[in-house]
Scaffold this motif. Structure first.
Motif, PDB file in Angstrom:
ATOM      1  N   GLN A  33       0.819  -1.210   0.000  1.00 46.43           N
ATOM      2  CA  GLN A  33       0.000   0.000   0.000  1.00 46.43           C
ATOM      3  C   GLN A  33       0.859   1.269   0.000  1.00 46.43           C
ATOM      4  O   GLN A  33       0.324   2.383  -0.005  1.00 46.43           O
ATOM      5  N   TRP A  34       2.185   1.100   0.032  1.00 49.39           N
ATOM      6  CA  TRP A  34       3.070   2.242   0.224  1.00 49.39           C
ATOM      7  C   TRP A  34       4.139   2.314  -0.845  1.00 49.39           C
ATOM      8  O   TRP A  34       4.537   1.306  -1.418  1.00 49.39           O
ATOM      9  N   ASP A  35       4.643   3.517  -1.016  1.00 47.34           N
ATOM     10  CA  ASP A  35       5.777   3.708  -1.905  1.00 47.34           C
ATOM     11  C   ASP A  35       7.002   3.005  -1.290  1.00 47.34           C
ATOM     12  O   ASP A  35       7.209   3.089  -0.080  1.00 47.34           O
ATOM     13  N   PRO A  36       7.783   2.321  -2.132  1.00 45.97           N
ATOM     14  CA  PRO A  36       8.957   1.613  -1.589  1.00 45.97           C
ATOM     15  C   PRO A  36       9.879   2.516  -0.771  1.00 45.97           C
ATOM     16  O   PRO A  36      10.609   2.021   0.096  1.00 45.97           O
ATOM     17  N   ALA A  37       9.827   3.803  -1.014  1.00 49.52           N
ATOM     18  CA  ALA A  37      10.688   4.708  -0.239  1.00 49.52           C
ATOM     19  C   ALA A  37      10.332   4.671   1.246  1.00 49.52           C
ATOM     20  O   ALA A  37      11.157   4.997   2.110  1.00 49.52           O
ATOM     21  N   VAL A  38       9.117   4.278   1.543  1.00 50.74           N
ATOM     22  CA  VAL A  38       8.669   4.247   2.944  1.00 50.74           C
ATOM     23  C   VAL A  38       9.172   2.991   3.667  1.00 50.74           C
ATOM     24  O   VAL A  38       9.262   2.964   4.889  1.00 50.74           O
ATOM     25  N   TRP A  39       9.489   1.938   2.914  1.00 50.61           N
ATOM     26  CA  TRP A  39       9.780   0.645   3.543  1.00 50.61           C
ATOM     27  C   TRP A  39      10.957   0.688   4.524  1.00 50.61           C
ATOM     28  O   TRP A  39      10.828   0.170   5.642  1.00 50.61           O
ATOM     29  N   VAL A  58      -0.950 -10.592   3.400  1.00 54.00           N
ATOM     30  CA  VAL A  58      -2.302 -11.129   3.617  1.00 54.00           C
ATOM     31  C   VAL A  58      -3.267 -10.720   2.505  1.00 54.00           C
ATOM     32  O   VAL A  58      -4.046 -11.530   2.027  1.00 54.00           O
ATOM     33  N   PHE A  59      -3.230  -9.450   2.127  1.00 53.04           N
ATOM     34  CA  PHE A  59      -4.192  -8.990   1.114  1.00 53.04           C
ATOM     35  C   PHE A  59      -3.467  -8.449  -0.121  1.00 53.04           C
ATOM     36  O   PHE A  59      -3.871  -7.453  -0.699  1.00 53.04           O
ATOM     37  N   ALA A  60      -2.395  -9.113  -0.498  1.00 57.50           N
ATOM     38  CA  ALA A  60      -1.544  -8.559  -1.564  1.00 57.50           C
ATOM     39  C   ALA A  60      -1.614  -9.355  -2.869  1.00 57.50           C
ATOM     40  O   ALA A  60      -0.760  -9.195  -3.735  1.00 57.50           O
ATOM     41  N   TRP A  61      -2.637 -10.179  -3.033  1.00 55.41           N
ATOM     42  CA  TRP A  61      -2.669 -11.052  -4.219  1.00 55.41           C
ATOM     43  C   TRP A  61      -2.606 -10.236  -5.510  1.00 55.41           C
ATOM     44  O   TRP A  61      -1.849 -10.550  -6.426  1.00 55.41           O
ATOM     45  N   SER A  62      -3.386  -9.165  -5.606  1.00 56.12           N
ATOM     46  CA  SER A  62      -3.405  -8.425  -6.875  1.00 56.12           C
ATOM     47  C   SER A  62      -2.085  -7.698  -7.124  1.00 56.12           C
ATOM     48  O   SER A  62      -1.782  -7.321  -8.254  1.00 56.12           O
ATOM     49  N   LEU A  73       6.867 -10.586  -8.087  1.00 55.03           N
ATOM     50  CA  LEU A  73       7.253 -10.798  -6.695  1.00 55.03           C
ATOM     51  C   LEU A  73       8.553 -10.091  -6.332  1.00 55.03           C
ATOM     52  O   LEU A  73       9.031 -10.210  -5.194  1.00 55.03           O
ATOM     53  N   GLY A  74       9.074  -9.340  -7.280  1.00 56.26           N
ATOM     54  CA  GLY A  74      10.320  -8.624  -6.991  1.00 56.26           C
ATOM     55  C   GLY A  74      10.181  -7.705  -5.784  1.00 56.26           C
ATOM     56  O   GLY A  74      11.077  -7.612  -4.939  1.00 56.26           O
ATOM     57  N   TRP A  75       9.052  -7.030  -5.694  1.00 56.54           N
ATOM     58  CA  TRP A  75       8.840  -6.108  -4.567  1.00 56.54           C
ATOM     59  C   TRP A  75       8.849  -6.861  -3.234  1.00 56.54           C
ATOM     60  O   TRP A  75       9.350  -6.367  -2.224  1.00 56.54           O
ATOM     61  N   LEU A  76       8.306  -8.105  -3.272  1.00 53.47           N
ATOM     62  CA  LEU A  76       8.261  -8.876  -2.033  1.00 53.47           C
ATOM     63  C   LEU A  76       9.660  -9.363  -1.649  1.00 53.47           C
ATOM     64  O   LEU A  76      10.014  -9.394  -0.461  1.00 53.47           O
ATOM     65  N   ASP A  77      10.462  -9.680  -2.675  1.00 57.69           N
ATOM     66  CA  ASP A  77      11.869 -10.020  -2.389  1.00 57.69           C
ATOM     67  C   ASP A  77      12.513  -8.880  -1.605  1.00 57.69           C
ATOM     68  O   ASP A  77      13.186  -9.086  -0.588  1.00 57.69           O
ATOM     69  N   THR A  78      12.297  -7.654  -2.116  1.00 58.29           N
ATOM     70  CA  THR A  78      12.916  -6.486  -1.472  1.00 58.29           C
ATOM     71  C   THR A  78      12.398  -6.318  -0.041  1.00 58.29           C
ATOM     72  O   THR A  78      13.167  -6.066   0.893  1.00 58.29           O
ATOM     73  N   SER A 360      -3.559   2.477   7.180  1.00 52.09           N
ATOM     74  CA  SER A 360      -3.795   2.686   5.746  1.00 52.09           C
ATOM     75  C   SER A 360      -4.335   4.092   5.508  1.00 52.09           C
ATOM     76  O   SER A 360      -5.083   4.623   6.327  1.00 52.09           O
ATOM     77  N   LEU A 361      -3.974   4.663   4.358  1.00 52.70           N
ATOM     78  CA  LEU A 361      -4.494   5.997   4.021  1.00 52.70           C
ATOM     79  C   LEU A 361      -5.736   5.918   3.146  1.00 52.70           C
ATOM     80  O   LEU A 361      -6.433   6.914   2.959  1.00 52.70           O
ATOM     81  N   ALA A 362      -5.974   4.765   2.605  1.00 49.05           N
ATOM     82  CA  ALA A 362      -7.131   4.594   1.714  1.00 49.05           C
ATOM     83  C   ALA A 362      -7.708   3.208   1.934  1.00 49.05           C
ATOM     84  O   ALA A 362      -7.097   2.364   2.576  1.00 49.05           O
ATOM     85  N   GLY A 363      -8.893   3.006   1.378  1.00 48.29           N
ATOM     86  CA  GLY A 363      -9.515   1.695   1.485  1.00 48.29           C
ATOM     87  C   GLY A 363     -10.445   1.611   2.678  1.00 48.29           C
ATOM     88  O   GLY A 363     -10.575   2.543   3.476  1.00 48.29           O
ATOM     89  N   ALA A 364     -11.066   0.455   2.809  1.00 46.47           N
ATOM     90  CA  ALA A 364     -12.159   0.269   3.763  1.00 46.47           C
ATOM     91  C   ALA A 364     -11.719   0.375   5.218  1.00 46.47           C
ATOM     92  O   ALA A 364     -12.560   0.517   6.109  1.00 46.47           O
TER      93      ALA A 364
END
Ligand code: GLA
Ligand code: ZN
Length: 687
Positions: A33-39, A58-62, A73-78, A360-364
């Protein structure tokens, strides 16, 4: 537990993780949900807060599979590498609770259908049909890809399958599954017809294909059909869980696999699920505005421990402040957040995890609290989060330790389901209400109880309380009877043992399988038009809603009705046996004072001791291993005497003679360090 012989197929203990990390602290983190700069900032803040484990994906399928079959999955590797470098372990989730929109678009029957035939739309979560071969293929695909890629990643120390399994689908695919499940359960149509009593209202089935799930119907549905469908729906989801668990176990042997259960949730029989989880994990959201919030959380904690056979469990989710899904979301204060977190640890959790790390800043769920609020780290809440992380590190002595309990509180999903069916004598007998009301005096007296199913091993318990075990399987009768036969105490509440395992009435005087044990029997359930006075050994009270026409048969009455149509009728009967054991049957919906007297009577008869005695009312006490936890639930300061010389692990301070426990305050007292201060030897806190 199902024993498996395949390599990597064994249940993995939590201890490998907690012996290294201590109490697990952290929560869900959604870097997608965030820019990689935040990680990197997130990971740095986690470290500062003492976070040692986060749940990712948990909710990252898309984000993982934006189009069918195209993995990103590169982002998840990082993310995993950042976490590993930062010393934060990962509970990696399969994201299968919320399929991406492409699944429903491409395969419309992969979405669930409700009772009235309406298909669920995308745009929320949990819209999938658990039977859909398209959903299942896609779920296995993404879970398998994660397992293959991260099965031996050093950061991944736990696996989290899906999220809060708990939906029911009434589609045609699920109808087929229901029929197959019924064939296994009943073997033949004759057996099913007998179990459901289909001679009634001309419901006899002559072909399996005629059977449908309990969809919308003109009038009261067959209760046997509804009960079996509830069981089927739970088993269907469990099958889904097991499918992914087995993928993980094969690729990551030794790493514990779990999914987050939801306490007394109506759609999954968690007692049947627990043996399939390497570690029971639970989501707890007590309402800080509910005066019973403390009680209800303690009860759910005792369920998590009880269904896991006393093993340490994982508090997987809780709120740091407010939730977003109540009409009026009163936040926890930092003190309450700390209290609730420590209560879970006191009651057997080796973890204090939250939903979620960063708001989260957006979403339900943008209005749901988090460990790191949208306002940032310079907040009261986040400062409390850091302080709490530091003190949790000092609780290593309880990690892996057991919570001793001599009382079992029996709760069974099938029984709950059967009791919820409409067209009963009264709707005022609510299983959860009764459970809570029987738990209340135990909680007030600091008598620790495990909440267990009726088929659990009951031999460790000196007192077994079944507040409303409406349905009793024949197979569970011997274990319950054995409680009294071996010299312990069994107490059955109103409307118990009325039904057999198929939900059919047990004929004869009730509670049929136990009448000899309780020294009495009943013939008529009596929903009351007006309150009835009762008196006896348990005091003088008024019973308002429900009584039963009992008589003593070799036993004695603890409460007898006075006046009206029930004049002279015993409402609570008991019998003490040569074994030394005692059976009690309470055939009335008792008011709180009478329930308290009944439970106290049973506790005394069983000779069960509290975790600590002599404490002011509202101070909750639980023993876990070498530590006695005291939690102030009174809402005000409480003076405590007799603690002089004891060490509080949370502050590492040695206490003075007179101690004031602040509102929502907690003490974690070492019970073995000061001479004479151990359990059973220390005056007012004497167990
Ligand atoms: C549940 C879910 C989380 C989140 C929280 C909000 O526990 O598992 O994803 O929705 O509720 O309270
Ligand atoms: Zn379905």
């Amino acid at each position: 537990m199902q024993q498996r012989t395949a390599p990597g197929g064994a249940p993995a203990p939590l201890a490998a993780l907690t012996s290294e990390l201590g109490v697990l602290y952290g929560g869900d983190w959604s870097p997608e949900q965030w820019d990689p700069a935040v990680w990197p900032e997130d990971v740095a803040l986690m470290r500062e807060a003492g976070v040692n484990l986060v749940t990712v994906g948990v909710f990252a399928w898309s984000s993982m599979e934006p189009e069918e079959g195209r993995l990103e999955l590169g982002w998840l590797d990082t993310v995993l590498d950042h976490l590993h470098a930062g010393g934060v372990a990962v509970d990696l989730a399969t994201p299968t609770a919320s399929p991406p929109p492409w699944l429903a678009h491409r395969y419309p029957t992969s979405s669930a259908v409700d009772r009235s035939g309406v298909r669920m739309a995308v745009g929320s979560r949990n819209h999938f049909c658990p039977s859909s071969p398209d959903y299942r293929r896609a779920a296995r695909g993404i879970a398998g890809a994660l397992v293959e890629r991260y099965g031996s990643h050093p950061a991944v120390r736990m696996w989290h399958i899906g999220n809060e399994f708990g939906q029911v689908c009434f589609c045609d695919l699920c109808a087929d599954g229901f029929r197959r499940w019924l064939q296994v359960r009943h073997g033949s149509l004759d057996a099913l017809n007998a179990a459901w009593g289909t001679a009634f209202w001309s419901q006899r089935y002559a072909d399996w294909q005629e059977i449908v799930p309990p969809r919308v119907a003109p009038y009261i549905r067959n209760p046997g059909q509804s009960l079996d469908h509830r069981r089927f729906a739970s088993d269907l989801l469990l099958g889904l869980y097991r499918e992914q668990r087995d993928l993980v176990r094969a690729a990551a042997p030794g790493v514990p696999v779990t999914t987050n259960l939801m306490g007394f949730h109506p759609h999954t029989d968690d007692a049947r699920w627990a043996p399939e989880l390497d570690v029971v994990s639970e989501d707890h959201y007590p309402d800080p505005a509910d005066p019973d919030g403390h009680l209800l959380q303690a009860l759910q904690d005792d369920l998590a421990r009880g269904i896991g056979g006393g093993r340490p469990w994982v508090q997987m989710e809780q709120a740091a402040g407010g939730v977003n899904w109540r009409p009026h979301n009163v936040p926890k204060t930092p003190a309450r957040m700390r209290l609730d977190s420590l209560r879970a640890v006191a009651r057997g959790s080796d973890a204090s995890l939250f939903f979620q790390w960063r708001q989260s800043l957006a979403g339900a769920e943008k209005w749901h609290s988090a460990l790191l609020p949208a306002a940032g780290p310079d907040t009261r809440l986040h400062r409390a989060v850091r302080a709490h992380g530091a003190e949790l590190r000092r609780l290593r002595p309880v990690v892996g330790a057991r919570v001793p309990a001599e009382v079992a509180l029996v709760f069974d999903w099938s029984s709950w389901w059967a009791a919820q069916e409409p067209a009963a004598p009264s709707d005022r007998l609510d299983v959860l209400d009764l459970l809570r009301e029987w738990y209340r005096p135990l909680h007030a007296a600091n008598v620790t109880a495990d909440v267990v199913p009726p088929w659990a091993d009951l031999t460790p318990y000196r007192l077994v309380l079944a507040p409303q075990l409406h349905l009793v399987e024949d197979a569970d009768v011997p274990g319950l009877r054995a409680v009294v036969e071996r010299g312990d105490v069994l107490v059955l509440g109103p409307w118990s043992a009325a039904l057999d395992g198929h939900g059919r009435l047990r004929p004869g005087r009730f509670p049929a399988p136990f009448t000899d044990l309780v020294g009495g029997s009943g013939e008529e359930y009596v929903p009351l038009a007006a309150p009835v006075a009762v008196e006896g050994v348990l005091g003088a009270h008024r019973v308002g809603d429900w009584a039963e026409r009992l008589r003593t048969d070799g036993g004695e009455a603890l409460l007898v009705a006075r006046g009206g149509d029930l004049d002279g009728v015993p409402l609570v009967v008991t019998r003490r046996h040569a074994s030394g054991g005692t059976g009690v049957y309470a055939g009335a919906l008792l008011p709180p004072a009478a329930t308290g007297a009944l439970v106290a009577h049973a506790v005394a008869a069983a000779g069960v001791a509290p975790a600590a005695a002599g404490l002011p009312a509202g101070v909750e006490a639980v023993r876990r291993g070498p530590v006695l936890f005291l939690l102030n639930t009174t809402g005000g300061p409480v003076p405590l005497d007799g603690l002089g010389g004891r060490r509080d692990l949370l502050t590492d301070a040695v206490l003075g003679r007179r101690q004031v426990l602040e509102p929502d305050g907690v003490l974690a007292l070492a019970t073995s360090d000061a001479a004479g201060a151990g359990p059973g030897t220390a005056g007012p806190l004497d167990g």
